[in-house]
Design an enzyme around this catalytic site. Structure first.
Site, PDB file in Angstrom:
ATOM      1  N   ALA A  53       0.895  -1.134  -0.045  1.00 16.75           N
ATOM      2  CA  ALA A  53       0.039  -0.098  -0.007  1.00 16.75           C
ATOM      3  C   ALA A  53       0.762   1.155   0.020  1.00 16.75           C
ATOM      4  CB  ALA A  53      -0.823  -0.058   1.137  1.00 16.75           C
ATOM      5  N   TYR A  54       2.303   1.076   0.642  1.00 13.49           N
ATOM      6  CA  TYR A  54       2.884   2.431   1.029  1.00 13.49           C
ATOM      7  C   TYR A  54       3.377   2.597  -0.610  1.00 13.49           C
ATOM      8  CZ  TYR A  54       7.257   4.656   1.632  1.00 13.49           C
ATOM      9  OH  TYR A  54       8.259   5.781   1.571  1.00 13.49           O
ATOM     10  N   ILE A  55       3.992   1.855  -1.096  1.00 14.36           N
ATOM     11  CA  ILE A  55       5.052   1.789  -2.545  1.00 14.36           C
ATOM     12  C   ILE A  55       3.560   2.167  -3.638  1.00 14.36           C
ATOM     13  CG2 ILE A  55       4.873  -0.438  -3.509  1.00 14.36           C
ATOM     14  CD1 ILE A  55       7.962   1.760  -2.780  1.00 14.36           C
TER      15      ILE A  55
END
Length: 215
Positions: free
Chosen positions: A131-133
């Site tokens: 989700a972060y990337i």
């Protein structure tokens, strides 16, 4: 130069604020927690208390109006779930871009993440990292596509708290590597001073080239 930094209490942001203030520039750091204001003031920055997950475009535009540049250095941080990667790492970056355009501030510098567009990273990592990337990649694409902004996207490798060396490797793709936060802040300062870096997206790790030459 007047610079507004979103995520003003982050480690990189505090270093950049100090660098700007020490040379006589005016810097404002956007923070959510008013208890962090004293740390910004100690670094030479004026705190602006505003929750980027709740604020409107008009509220952020009021803070950035009159600035020469904005820097997005905010992040949901360790321990946050997948949902906040979207609301902070993506949505807040887009909000800052909306506000910059509304306020007539063209220069936008983004602190992103190495390999943000590499979808091979979707395999072998947990849901939160994916989700972060993806949030970083989507934010970068959104900001980069705006004709009204002069954007530079800086994608550091693994961040460390080691002293800065002033020596880096900058390229469209550097490969994996670490970089001191102090050197990331120094690169951001150099980017702000180098209008010709607008339109560029590059990765950043520690290396053997002085920052001015690497840019």
């Amino acid at each position: 130069m007047r610079v507004v930094i979103a995520g003003g209490h982050g480690k990189i942001a505090l270093i950049l604020e100090r660098l700007l203030a020490e040379r006589g520039d005016t810097v404002t750091g956007i923070i959510r927690n008013p208890a962090q204001a004293a740390d910004l003031e100690a670094a030479g920055a004026a705190p602006a208390v505003l929750d980027l997950e709740q604020a409107s475009v008009d509220q952020v535009a009021e803070v950035v109006r009159g600035a020469d540049a904005v820097v997005f250095a905010a992040g949901a941080g360790p321990g946050s779930g997948a949902a906040r990667k979207q609301t902070v790492d993506r949505d807040a970056a887009v909000l800052l871009a909306d506000a910059a355009e509304a306020a007539g501030v063209a220069r936008y510098v983004m602190v992103s993440a190495i390999s943000a567009d590499d979808r091979n990273l979707d395999a072998g990592y947990d849901e939160v990292f994916r989700a972060y990337i993806r949030a970083k990649s989507e934010a970068d694409a959104n900001v980069r596509a705006r004709a009204g902004l002069q954007t530079t996207i800086v994608r550091p490798g693994r961040l460390t708290d080691e002293p800065g060396t002033g020596l880096v490797d900058i390229a469209e793709s550097t490969g994996r590597g670490a970089v001191p936060r102090a050197d990331v802040a120094a690169v951001l300062l150099a980017v702000l001073d180098t209008p010709g870096t607008a339109g560029r997206t590059f990765e950043l790790i520690g290396g053997n080239t002085p920052i001015s030459e690497a840019l």
